[in-house]
Motif scaffolding. Structure first.
Motif, PDB file in Angstrom:
ATOM      1  N   TYR A 218    -121.090 -37.459  21.347  1.00  0.00           N
ATOM      2  CA  TYR A 218    -120.436 -38.602  20.982  1.00  0.00           C
ATOM      3  C   TYR A 218    -120.918 -39.690  22.060  1.00  0.00           C
ATOM      4  O   TYR A 218    -119.944 -40.553  22.735  1.00  0.00           O
ATOM      5  N   THR A 219    -121.947 -39.519  22.168  1.00  0.00           N
ATOM      6  CA  THR A 219    -122.809 -40.698  23.019  1.00  0.00           C
ATOM      7  C   THR A 219    -122.912 -42.161  22.249  1.00  0.00           C
ATOM      8  O   THR A 219    -123.467 -42.095  21.069  1.00  0.00           O
ATOM      9  N   PRO A 220    -122.596 -43.084  22.887  1.00  0.00           N
ATOM     10  CA  PRO A 220    -122.559 -44.407  22.160  1.00  0.00           C
ATOM     11  C   PRO A 220    -124.352 -44.600  21.754  1.00  0.00           C
ATOM     12  O   PRO A 220    -125.054 -44.390  22.589  1.00  0.00           O
ATOM     13  N   VAL A 221    -124.420 -45.237  20.463  1.00  0.00           N
ATOM     14  CA  VAL A 221    -125.658 -45.572  20.174  1.00  0.00           C
ATOM     15  C   VAL A 221    -125.745 -47.042  19.982  1.00  0.00           C
ATOM     16  O   VAL A 221    -126.849 -47.556  20.354  1.00  0.00           O
ATOM     17  N   ALA A 222    -124.760 -47.747  19.211  1.00  0.00           N
ATOM     18  CA  ALA A 222    -124.781 -49.161  18.966  1.00  0.00           C
ATOM     19  C   ALA A 222    -123.586 -49.899  18.660  1.00  0.00           C
ATOM     20  O   ALA A 222    -122.538 -48.916  18.260  1.00  0.00           O
ATOM     21  N   ARG A 223    -123.286 -51.122  18.957  1.00  0.00           N
ATOM     22  CA  ARG A 223    -122.126 -51.892  18.444  1.00  0.00           C
ATOM     23  C   ARG A 223    -122.722 -53.100  17.725  1.00  0.00           C
ATOM     24  O   ARG A 223    -123.923 -53.809  17.853  1.00  0.00           O
ATOM     25  N   VAL A 224    -122.343 -53.122  16.634  1.00  0.00           N
ATOM     26  CA  VAL A 224    -122.833 -54.435  15.718  1.00  0.00           C
ATOM     27  C   VAL A 224    -121.733 -55.291  15.206  1.00  0.00           C
ATOM     28  O   VAL A 224    -120.787 -54.721  14.817  1.00  0.00           O
ATOM     29  N   ARG A 225    -122.049 -56.695  15.288  1.00  0.00           N
ATOM     30  CA  ARG A 225    -121.055 -57.796  14.786  1.00  0.00           C
ATOM     31  C   ARG A 225    -121.708 -58.380  13.727  1.00  0.00           C
ATOM     32  O   ARG A 225    -122.585 -59.327  13.929  1.00  0.00           O
ATOM     33  N   THR A 226    -121.334 -58.423  12.421  1.00  0.00           N
ATOM     34  CA  THR A 226    -121.964 -58.967  11.355  1.00  0.00           C
ATOM     35  C   THR A 226    -120.867 -59.988  10.630  1.00  0.00           C
ATOM     36  O   THR A 226    -119.782 -59.845  10.343  1.00  0.00           O
ATOM     37  N   PRO A 227    -121.579 -61.319  10.483  1.00  0.00           N
ATOM     38  CA  PRO A 227    -120.583 -62.338   9.927  1.00  0.00           C
ATOM     39  C   PRO A 227    -120.261 -61.966   8.388  1.00  0.00           C
ATOM     40  O   PRO A 227    -121.138 -61.499   7.867  1.00  0.00           O
ATOM     41  N   ASN A 228    -119.159 -62.361   8.223  1.00  0.00           N
ATOM     42  CA  ASN A 228    -118.596 -61.861   6.719  1.00  0.00           C
ATOM     43  C   ASN A 228    -119.220 -62.891   5.819  1.00  0.00           C
ATOM     44  O   ASN A 228    -119.337 -62.645   4.519  1.00  0.00           O
ATOM     45  N   ASP A 229    -119.902 -64.045   6.326  1.00  0.00           N
ATOM     46  CA  ASP A 229    -120.769 -64.953   5.251  1.00  0.00           C
ATOM     47  C   ASP A 229    -121.949 -64.753   5.289  1.00  0.00           C
ATOM     48  O   ASP A 229    -122.726 -65.586   4.578  1.00  0.00           O
ATOM     49  N   GLY A 230    -122.629 -63.687   5.529  1.00  0.00           N
ATOM     50  CA  GLY A 230    -124.044 -63.135   5.510  1.00  0.00           C
ATOM     51  C   GLY A 230    -124.702 -63.916   6.460  1.00  0.00           C
ATOM     52  O   GLY A 230    -126.059 -63.684   6.346  1.00  0.00           O
ATOM     53  N   GLY A 231    -124.369 -64.199   7.544  1.00  0.00           N
ATOM     54  CA  GLY A 231    -124.995 -64.650   8.577  1.00  0.00           C
ATOM     55  C   GLY A 231    -125.631 -63.640   9.362  1.00  0.00           C
ATOM     56  O   GLY A 231    -125.729 -62.277   9.027  1.00  0.00           O
ATOM     57  N   THR A 232    -126.431 -63.991  10.641  1.00  0.00           N
ATOM     58  CA  THR A 232    -127.268 -62.992  11.114  1.00  0.00           C
ATOM     59  C   THR A 232    -126.457 -62.075  12.303  1.00  0.00           C
ATOM     60  O   THR A 232    -125.643 -62.605  12.830  1.00  0.00           O
ATOM     61  N   PRO A 233    -126.547 -60.795  12.103  1.00  0.00           N
ATOM     62  CA  PRO A 233    -125.651 -59.974  12.793  1.00  0.00           C
ATOM     63  C   PRO A 233    -126.184 -59.760  14.102  1.00  0.00           C
ATOM     64  O   PRO A 233    -127.396 -60.182  14.511  1.00  0.00           O
ATOM     65  N   GLU A 234    -125.395 -59.577  15.240  1.00  0.00           N
ATOM     66  CA  GLU A 234    -125.554 -59.439  16.598  1.00  0.00           C
ATOM     67  C   GLU A 234    -125.513 -57.784  16.866  1.00  0.00           C
ATOM     68  O   GLU A 234    -124.552 -57.202  16.570  1.00  0.00           O
ATOM     69  N   GLU A 235    -126.793 -57.404  17.591  1.00  0.00           N
ATOM     70  CA  GLU A 235    -126.579 -55.972  17.768  1.00  0.00           C
ATOM     71  C   GLU A 235    -126.629 -55.467  19.355  1.00  0.00           C
ATOM     72  O   GLU A 235    -127.312 -56.228  19.805  1.00  0.00           O
ATOM     73  N   VAL A 236    -126.081 -54.419  19.641  1.00  0.00           N
ATOM     74  CA  VAL A 236    -126.356 -54.047  21.181  1.00  0.00           C
ATOM     75  C   VAL A 236    -126.610 -52.558  20.742  1.00  0.00           C
ATOM     76  O   VAL A 236    -125.825 -51.631  20.164  1.00  0.00           O
ATOM     77  N   HIS A 237    -127.787 -51.990  21.291  1.00  0.00           N
ATOM     78  CA  HIS A 237    -128.145 -50.790  21.261  1.00  0.00           C
ATOM     79  C   HIS A 237    -128.331 -50.280  22.646  1.00  0.00           C
ATOM     80  O   HIS A 237    -128.697 -50.794  23.558  1.00  0.00           O
ATOM     81  N   TYR A 238    -127.766 -49.018  22.364  1.00  0.00           N
ATOM     82  CA  TYR A 238    -127.560 -48.016  23.995  1.00  0.00           C
ATOM     83  C   TYR A 238    -128.769 -46.955  23.967  1.00  0.00           C
ATOM     84  O   TYR A 238    -128.899 -46.301  22.864  1.00  0.00           O
ATOM     85  N   THR A 239    -129.448 -46.784  24.857  1.00  0.00           N
ATOM     86  CA  THR A 239    -130.592 -45.662  25.220  1.00  0.00           C
ATOM     87  C   THR A 239    -130.409 -45.220  26.595  1.00  0.00           C
ATOM     88  O   THR A 239    -129.930 -46.208  27.467  1.00  0.00           O
ATOM     89  N   GLN A 240    -130.792 -44.268  26.889  1.00  0.00           N
ATOM     90  CA  GLN A 240    -130.719 -43.561  28.268  1.00  0.00           C
ATOM     91  C   GLN A 240    -129.301 -43.580  28.788  1.00  0.00           C
ATOM     92  O   GLN A 240    -129.171 -43.917  29.947  1.00  0.00           O
ATOM     93  N   PHE A 241    -128.365 -43.354  28.074  1.00  0.00           N
ATOM     94  CA  PHE A 241    -126.922 -43.579  28.436  1.00  0.00           C
ATOM     95  C   PHE A 241    -126.721 -42.271  29.131  1.00  0.00           C
ATOM     96  O   PHE A 241    -126.716 -40.963  28.651  1.00  0.00           O
TER      97      PHE A 241
END
Length: 304
Positions: A151-174
């Motif tokens: 259960y190590t965090p991999v990523a959080r993503v926020r995607t606009p419902n109108d089809g806009g560009t998603p914002e992603e936060v990726h975790y490595t070496q956690f």
């Protein structure tokens, strides 16, 4: 008869136990996020990407970001101490100058709470088999991924419902675990501040200068002017907040520059130039409150 009844009763109990075990095994996992950790974090938005080493400790009410800006050839250490409401930024440039800045910090330590997310099952993300959860709001769909084992965090993503560009936060070496308190002590990081900047609050550590920086031609705006300006650009829900933020960010001085990326009354990051609500053509435009329409910029965006 008594023996048969007892046997039947035991079978029913065993059946109930087995059903409970099966249900528990089949129940969707619960997303977890450590309250103390360090990780390499990569934030992506379209073609833009920024990488930081983050240290986070909820028990200390603090977080820290270490990053390098290759374009500007600078390294930055940013410490957010929510317990003392202070933000510290230590910047080292290509000439070897160490610029130390302290400012008032508004808000609370961000927390990671996924209790209102719905489990979507397993999927492949960042070349890993992950569990996925999501939550949908009026404007965005929020997704969270962690590893199936551990259960190590991999990523959080926020995607606009109108089809806009998603914002992603990726975790490595956690790495989960308590963080060394010295990581969040600016005095333990550097003692050679060759160019100290603004430090208004008397609670600021000795490392940071108490002397204010006044740029040429800088005049402080009045409270009445700030009230009028906020009423012009912000909804009634945010007007008082924006007046307060401008006071601590710039002392109501439109000509303030933090030496890194942020300009003007609200210290808007120049990365927002050209975005909806920030039609400035150059960083110098951000010094003039009337040259930028803040109508569509949200409170968190301005305070980034």
């Amino acid at each position: 008869v008594s023996t048969q009844s007892t046997g039947i009763g035991n079978m029913k109990v065993l059946s109930i136990i087995l059903i409970c075990i099966v249900l528990a095994l089949c129940a969707p996992p619960t997303p977890t996020f450590p309250k103390q950790f360090s990780s390499l974090v990569t934030e992506t938005y379209g073609k833009e990407s920024r990488q930081s080493k983050i240290y986070y400790d909820a028990t200390l009410d603090a977080e820290r970001f270490d990053r390098t800006d290759a374009k500007l050839n600078i390294s930055i250490i940013e410490i957010l101490r929510y317990d003392s409401e202070r933000r510290f930024v230590i910047t080292t440039n290509s000439k070897g100058d160490t610029i130390c800045e302290s400012s008032h910090l508004v808000g609370h330590l961000p927390t990671f709470n996924f209790t209102d997310y719905t489990y979507d099952g397993q999927t492949t993300f960042d070349s890993q088999t992950t569990d996925k959860w999501s939550r949908k709001s009026a404007a965005f769909t929020f997704s969270y991924y962690d590893t199936v084992s551990g259960y190590t965090p991999v990523a959080r993503v926020r995607t606009p419902n109108d089809g806009g560009t998603p914002e992603e936060v990726h975790y490595t070496q956690f790495i989960a675990g308590a963080q060394n308190p010295r990581l969040f002590d600016p005095n333990a990081i550097s003692t050679q501040c060759t160019r100290p900047l603004v430090a208004k609050n008397t609670r600021t550590p000795n490392l940071f200068s108490e002397k204010r920086v006044k740029l040429p031609g800088c005049s402080q705006d009045s409270c009445s002017y700030m009230q009028s300006l906020s009423a012009q650009y912000f909804s009634s829900d945010y007007q008082d907040d924006m007046i307060c933020i401008a006071y601590y960010e710039s002392s109501w001085c439109p000509a303030v520059y933090n030496g890194i990326c942020c300009y003007g009354l609200w210290q808007i990051n120049s990365n927002h130039i050209g975005e909806s609500g920030c039609p400035a053509s150059s960083p110098s435009d951000l010094y003039d409150p009337n040259a930028v329409s803040y109508t569509h910029l949200t409170l968190p965006t301005i305070y980034s």
